[in-house]
Design an enzyme around this catalytic site. Sequence first.
Site, PDB file in Angstrom:
ATOM      1  CB  CYS A  14       1.881  -0.124   4.960  1.00  0.00           C
ATOM      2  SG  CYS A  14       0.563   0.839   4.261  1.00  0.00           S
ATOM      3  N   PRO A  15       3.235   1.378   2.190  1.00  0.00           N
ATOM      4  CG  PRO A  15       2.756   2.700   0.326  1.00  0.00           C
ATOM      5  CD  PRO A  15       3.550   2.689   1.605  1.00  0.00           C
TER       6      PRO A  15
END
Lengths: 79, 141, 396
Positions: A14-15
Amino acid sequence: MGEVIKVDAKGMACPGPISALTRAYRKAKNGDIIEIEATDPGFKPDVQAWVKRTGNELLELTEEGGVIRARIKVTAKRA
Amino acid sequence: MPEKLEEVLTGERLAALERTLDLLVKLDEMGVLETVGDVLEPDTLRYLFKYLMHPGLLKVADRLDVILDALGRVDYEAVNKNIDLVNKALKSVPEEAEPVGLGGLLGALRDPDVQRGLGFLVAFLKALGKSLAEEKEPGKA
Amino acid sequence: MAKEKVVILGGGGGGAILANLLPQDRFEVTVVDKSEYHVFLPGFLWVAFKGQPKEKFRRPIKSLLKPGVNFVHDEVVGVDLNERTVHLKGGGKLGYDYVVFATGAPLDFDAVPGHRELVERFGDFYSTLENAEKLHRTLASMREGRFVIAIADPIYKCPPGPHKGTFLSYELFKRLGVADKVKVVLAVPYPHVYSSKTIADVIEPELEARGIETHTFFTVDSIDLEKHKIYSLEGEELDFTVAAVVAPHTGPQYKVEPGNVKDDSGYIKIDKYTSQVVGFDDAYAIGDCTNAPTSKSGVTAHLQAEVVAKRLQGFDARYSGRTNCPLITDGKGLFVISDYDHPPIPVRLSGLKRFLEELFVATYWSAIKYPELWDPIFEAYFEASAPEVFLRYGGW
């Protein structure tokens, strides 16, 4: 008929996956289909939130063997 | 770039330089300069910082404000009075204490040492309860 | 034995540290840069939001390199890895035994319509010291309205930079006595206010407490300076009085032969641990110009420079992907600490970290010039604060 844009975001933390989706979306046109695969578990809620905010169409969202796969039809790009 | 010494050595610089030189002489006479020179080795620094940069120290340093605040409010006289007691008790606790059921507890209560310890704990619990009540409703207790 | 020739492309943080770390009895080191000056990029924030003089953050590259390191002031126009040759704009050529790419990630102001005009009007805090100075003048004259900070591509250098700009601009407006009339707005491309949810959870209440307006899933698509609007790729728009937008970054603009060492975005493809350019054992790339899946940051460039310095001397060193990006508010600070194996760990905002950031900025030039003094300190710090270590302590 639009193009199919494949994005491999497997292994990205993430991200990463949502960034990859954003980058693919920049290049896409209405009618295209973005197929993205990711392994980050946060991607599932993120992609749902993204579709809701952008107003594109989520054709498919599956999870199999740790791989989250989303197919999105691009419909909301500004002309 | 100034080229002559007179241009570099302005009045105030000269005064500062004189004081610095005096200080250097003093440091040299005391052997400080030579010692500092000996200590300033890459490996000495490496091990010094390796030792100082402990994750616990980083964590403590980050909360120094909180810790100092707490430490400042400790009643050191009370701690000092009881510290030997606590140390001794902690030291003599066996490494693996046996589990005690209700029956065992009744048996243990006949031991005068347990009775004294319990007396201490009851007094402590009473005081703790009192301050808890005060914290909840100031002025009540 | 003849000395091995090392050509380092770029005299920024990574390139200069590497040049100073290589022992000169073994290597003949040459640094090439199109600029005579080394600019400390985080200084843009200090210039734009604190009004500090820009000279503080710019030094001649030559003055930062150890005596004995060669400096060539010229622009690289091509690198032929097969021929082991660097081509310069001035017509010259440099041969090498080892080449190291350290040219950073230039900004593309033509990718977003209206961006160039926006920067010309207001300045910004991501491109040059001059633009940072201009932004400071712009902000210092603001009496009301909306100051919007937004981002044009999710991958950009110094991930907390826009957030730092947000807090520091709020602090500036407070000092100017207009904090209640100027609204600070932060728009990010991510689902949360920071790319990592762990960090977003820490700073969200801080932004809220200051009345800062935030927008998520907002990737700048175009800017209309006349209508004072920014449009997002996601289909939304924001009004601004003054705006600063982080431009999309690009890989090196010069030609590299063979072409397939650059990825789709133009970044140099490397082994993320050794920094070796894929397919070549005599070429390395460090810092912002690579495709390493870590934050584009000064710490990355610095740690990769140390890895390359060790590898060139025959040691087996690897870069863990460690980041230490500072995120500062108006009073406190935190570091975004992560590596290839760990997403950002929980780190609280504190006064100590704010001080440490101030200290890093103050000692930057010294750290470039005297790596032998600073490396033991940094090494100990990075070891003690490694993600897997701090996770045992419940974060920092």
